[in-house]
Design a protein around this motif. Structure first.
Motif, mmCIF file in Angstrom:
data_model
loop_
_atom_site.group_PDB
_atom_site.id
_atom_site.type_symbol
_atom_site.label_atom_id
_atom_site.label_comp_id
_atom_site.label_asym_id
_atom_site.label_seq_id
_atom_site.Cartn_x
_atom_site.Cartn_y
_atom_site.Cartn_z
ATOM 1 N N LEU A 107 4.613 -3.831 10.575
ATOM 2 C CA LEU A 107 3.278 -3.356 10.190
ATOM 3 C C LEU A 107 3.338 -1.925 9.675
ATOM 4 N N THR A 108 4.086 -1.079 10.376
ATOM 5 C CA THR A 108 4.210 0.318 9.976
ATOM 6 C C THR A 108 4.750 0.420 8.557
ATOM 7 N N ALA A 109 5.867 -0.274 8.314
ATOM 8 C CA ALA A 109 6.489 -0.199 6.986
ATOM 9 C C ALA A 109 5.527 -0.700 5.920
ATOM 10 N N SER A 110 4.883 -1.810 6.206
ATOM 11 C CA SER A 110 4.000 -2.431 5.229
ATOM 12 C C SER A 110 2.806 -1.530 4.914
ATOM 13 N N MET A 111 2.147 -1.026 5.943
ATOM 14 C CA MET A 111 0.915 -0.261 5.712
ATOM 15 C C MET A 111 1.202 1.108 5.124
ATOM 16 N N ILE A 112 2.275 1.753 5.588
ATOM 17 C CA ILE A 112 2.626 3.063 5.020
ATOM 18 C C ILE A 112 2.879 2.915 3.524
ATOM 19 N N LYS A 169 -6.554 -3.942 11.664
ATOM 20 C CA LYS A 169 -7.930 -4.240 11.283
ATOM 21 C C LYS A 169 -8.619 -3.007 10.726
ATOM 22 N N LEU A 170 -8.369 -1.884 11.351
ATOM 23 C CA LEU A 170 -8.983 -0.623 10.944
ATOM 24 C C LEU A 170 -8.589 -0.263 9.511
ATOM 25 N N ILE A 171 -7.327 -0.470 9.197
ATOM 26 C CA ILE A 171 -6.828 0.003 7.899
ATOM 27 C C ILE A 171 -7.009 -1.026 6.794
ATOM 28 N N THR A 172 -6.679 -2.293 7.091
ATOM 29 C CA THR A 172 -6.768 -3.301 6.031
ATOM 30 C C THR A 172 -8.063 -4.102 6.108
ATOM 31 N N GLY A 173 -8.792 -3.987 7.213
ATOM 32 C CA GLY A 173 -9.993 -4.788 7.395
ATOM 33 C C GLY A 173 -9.677 -6.257 7.595
ATOM 34 N N ASN A 174 -8.430 -6.540 7.981
ATOM 35 C CA ASN A 174 -7.950 -7.915 8.046
ATOM 36 C C ASN A 174 -6.964 -8.017 9.210
ATOM 37 N N VAL A 175 -6.580 -9.234 9.616
ATOM 38 C CA VAL A 175 -5.591 -9.342 10.688
ATOM 39 C C VAL A 175 -4.165 -9.294 10.145
ATOM 40 N N ALA A 176 -4.034 -9.378 8.823
ATOM 41 C CA ALA A 176 -2.693 -9.322 8.227
ATOM 42 C C ALA A 176 -2.643 -8.171 7.233
ATOM 43 N N THR A 177 -1.437 -7.721 6.925
ATOM 44 C CA THR A 177 -1.308 -6.635 5.947
ATOM 45 C C THR A 177 -1.301 -7.210 4.536
ATOM 46 N N ASP A 178 -1.488 -6.335 3.556
ATOM 47 C CA ASP A 178 -1.511 -6.762 2.165
ATOM 48 C C ASP A 178 -0.099 -7.048 1.664
ATOM 49 N N ASP A 179 -0.047 -7.874 0.647
ATOM 50 C CA ASP A 179 1.233 -8.262 0.040
ATOM 51 C C ASP A 179 1.874 -7.047 -0.626
ATOM 52 N N ILE A 180 3.135 -6.775 -0.277
ATOM 53 C CA ILE A 180 3.774 -5.602 -0.889
ATOM 54 C C ILE A 180 4.864 -5.992 -1.877
#
Ligand SMILES: Nc1ncnc2c1ncn2[C@@H]1O[C@H](COP(=O)(O)OP(=O)(O)OP(=O)(O)O)[C@@H](O)[C@H]1O
Ligand SMILES: [Mg+2]
Lengths: 359, 304
Positions: A107-112, A169-180
């Protein structure tokens, strides 16, 4: 007796060396087969062979090369994490946060990377730092408070599980991260963590290679280096280890950080194979890792075990998990199989320990 | 190296007479240690000189182990001063003591039962070879050294790979002693090293203590056996309920006085009786003049 000259040494020469190369002679060499069987990693190897043969017979699709590659892949995702978990267990501790830590790292890698629209390598490096920091926190808490690792890492487990869900949820508004998958550096990272190569017409995942490389390194470290010696010592008797000068604090903390490294590696594999991460995953995996280590002959109480045993332990897991599918059975049986294997392994461990310390 | 042949004119409790040229390696000045509300040690003075054996005696629970644990870095003192080479120190780990050349045989031996004998021998001070990324244990050398050191003690093991937990209590104690003797560079501390040993090995341990002293080490020897203490000791400290009751060098105290101090005056009569029996059994080990000067005299039983 005379009181004046008695400070004279009783003996002026060092003790004479004992008789030459004599043997005590009371120990008879046990047959090689028996000595080998007493080693837990040999036991689990035979167990793995038995499971393999069983499924080769009952589930014909397993005989196919690509099925075998798939089984090995499944085993490797468990096995890479089972290695540091096993080392930690030999060092006398558990890490219940290992499962969710994998997801935290991914999650960290994906969201950063996604939120800052940067090269994925930035996210990968930050995730590594975060993972090592989680390990550092676990180890430091354990050493400073003297609490059992079960409690400390149970706390970390709950914290990470909550943080994973809430922050995503706070950052993506979703339970999963966005496609990178369309970001810079994705292809490079995928080549490292999640690529596939062909051997004789069969597609093999690169994690299988990493798994075996890590296992070889871990075996060497455990048996041939100071650090390996220290791992056995802090797990076998922490007080004694400290008394003879083993850096117990360093050994314990670094072992937790090693688990952090493993979580990062597997997390990166998941991220670059699936492009997104489900924030609620990972729960329960920590028990699978611990079970693979125990089946692999690592003593739950620490002080004994190997790195090669958990390789076979993880293979048994992968084999059963996929074998049930190939055999066309209800996958619900998987957990039951697991329990039986675990209990069998624990009983063998117990027996080995009893014979090793018999009086 | 004989250090206490001076004139014994001081009182019963006094400071050591050291070889004038060298100061103490280790010194405690009214040191004490409390475990929470338990005051295990209080106001203890102790000096360890090179080439001297300091015997620490006392009842069970008198604080002997606590005393040496401060010196070996396992515990920290809570009052007074602890000096090594005249500089105040406070070891936070036994590693620091080992680095200063202070090696200890602990009462509980400090071995890891599931690990092989040779790994236990070198634990914490492993021999390595090769450059860094490939730096690895020098297993051959370690096994060879461990085997030699154990044979020197009269312990012959078939298999150094066997877990140390499978050895007998005395054999384990010998491994711990051989290890400390091998690594102790300046100070050797032995906490009841002969407790579990047979006559032969006890004799070997006493010889080791003497040999270590001759090499210039300072030795702290804890024992409940006044005979053993008197055979090798240059200085005697008796602890009682955490405080120093007697602190005297060899020429100021006789074996009987020492035994008296250890037992407490009232118990003396009963003890004397016992002592006579002990003498009857162990005559050989009593420090007669010949034993003290002729090294081979006691090693008769040394060869099996
Ligand atoms: N870790 C500890 N925590 C609390 N109290 C302790 C601890 N270690 C020792 N003590 C107490 O300190 C006192 C001295 O103990 P110590 O082990 O130094 O005795 P000793 O002279 O070595 O005895 P022995 O001859 O039986 O070995 C005892 O009363 C003991 O209960
Ligand atoms: Mg004691």
């Amino acid at each position: 007796m005379s009181m004046t000259q008695q400070a004279e040494p009783a003996v002026t020469t060092p003790p004479a060396p004992g008789p030459g190369k004599a043997k005590d002679g009371r120990t008879t060499e046990r047959p090689l087969a028996l000595r080998l069987l007493a080693r837990p990693e040999v036991g689990v190897f035979l167990g793995a062979v038995a499971v393999l043969v069983f499924f080769l017979i009952t589930a014909p699709p397993v005989r196919d090369g690509s099925s075998m590659a798939n089984i090995l892949y499944q085993s490797s995702t468990i096995g890479i994490m089972a290695l540091p978990v096993a080392l930690l267990m030999i060092g006398g501790e558990f890490d219940l946060s290992a499962g969710v830590a994998v997801i935290t790292s991914a999650l960290t890698a994906s969201m950063i990377s996604y939120q800052l629209t940067m090269n994925v390598w930035v996210g990968v490096i930050v995730a590594l730092i975060v993972s090592l920091a989680v390990g550092l926190f676990n180890g430091w808490m354990l050493v400073k408070t003297g609490l059992p690792s079960f409690l400390v890492t149970l706390g970390t487990f709950l914290i990470l599980q909550g943080v994973n869900l809430a922050v995503t949820k706070l950052i993506t508004g979703n339970v999963a991260t966005d496609d990178i998958s369309d970001m810079d550096g994705f292809d490079q990272a995928k080549a490292l963590f999640a690529s596939t190569f062909e051997v004789g017409g069969v597609n093999v995942k690169i994690t299988v290679v990493w798994w075996l490389v890590f296992a070889a390194i871990a075996t060497w470290v455990l048996l041939r280096t100071k650090y390996g010696n220290w791992i056995f010592a802090v797990g076998g008797n922490q007080q004694s280890a400290r008394a003879v000068g083993v850096p117990v604090t360093f050994t314990k903390i670094s072992l937790f950080m090693l688990v952090g490294f493993g979580a990062w590696f597997v997390g990166m594999h998941q991220l670059f194979s699936f492009n997104t991460v489900q924030s609620g995953e990972g729960v329960g995996q920590e028990l699978i890792y611990i079970a693979a280590a125990v089946i692999g002959g690592c003593l739950l109480t620490g002080g004994a075990g190997s790195a090669i045993g958990p390789v076979f332990g993880a293979f048994m897991f992968g084999m059963v998990q996929q074998g049930i599918v190939y055999a066309g059975w209800n996958p619900d049986w998987f957990k039951a199989f697991l329990g039986v294997m675990l209990l069998g392994a624990v009983l063998i461990n117990l027996y080995v320990q009893r014979t090793a310390t018999r009086r | 190296m004989a250090s206490t042949n001076g004139t014994g004119t001081h009182g019963a409790v006094l400071a050591d007479k050291a070889p004038e040229k060298e100061g103490p390696i280790v010194e405690l000045r009214s040191a004490g240690k409390s475990y929470g509300n338990i005051r295990a040690l209080h106001g203890v003075d102790l000096k360890v000189f090179p080439s001297q054996v300091t015997c620490v005696l006392g009842d069970n629970g008198a604080g002997k182990s606590t005393l040496i644990k401060i010196i070996s870095g396992l515990h920290q003192h809570t009052e007074g001063e602890f000096l090594v080479d005249d500089a105040p120190v406070r070891f936070s780990t036994p590693r620091e003591a080992l680095d200063k050349g202070i090696a200890t045989v602990y009462q509980d031996l400090a071995v890891v039962p599931l690990m092989p004998v040779w790994r236990n021998f070198f634990l914490g001070s492993e021999m390595t070879k090769g450059p860094w990324p490939l730096r690895r244990l020098d297993i051959e050398q370690m096994k060879k050294t461990a085997d030699e050191e154990l044979r020197n003690m009269g312990i012959i093991l078939d298999d150094l790979e066997q877990p140390i937990g499978t050895l007998s209590g005395g054999q384990r104690q010998c491994v711990a002693i051989a290890r400390a003797v091998y690594f102790g560079a300046r100070v050797l501390i032995l906490d009841e090293p002969t407790a579990a040993l047979g006559v032969k090995q006890s004799g070997v341990v006493l010889k080791y203590i003497a040999a270590a002293r001759d090499r210039g080490l300072g030795v702290i020897f804890i024992t409940h056996n006044p005979h053993h203490a008197y055979m090798v000791g240059d200085h005697f400290s008796v602890l009682r309920l955490g405080t120093m009751e007697l602190n005297a060098s060899r020429d100021e105290v006789s074996l009987e006085e020492l035994t008296n101090h250890m037992a407490g005056g009232t118990e003396l009569a009963a003890l004397k009786h016992e002592l006579a029996q002990v003498r009857g059994v162990d005559v050989e080990e009593l420090p007669e003049e010949e034993d003290l000067t002729a090294p081979v005299a006691t090693s008769g039983e040394g060869k099996s």
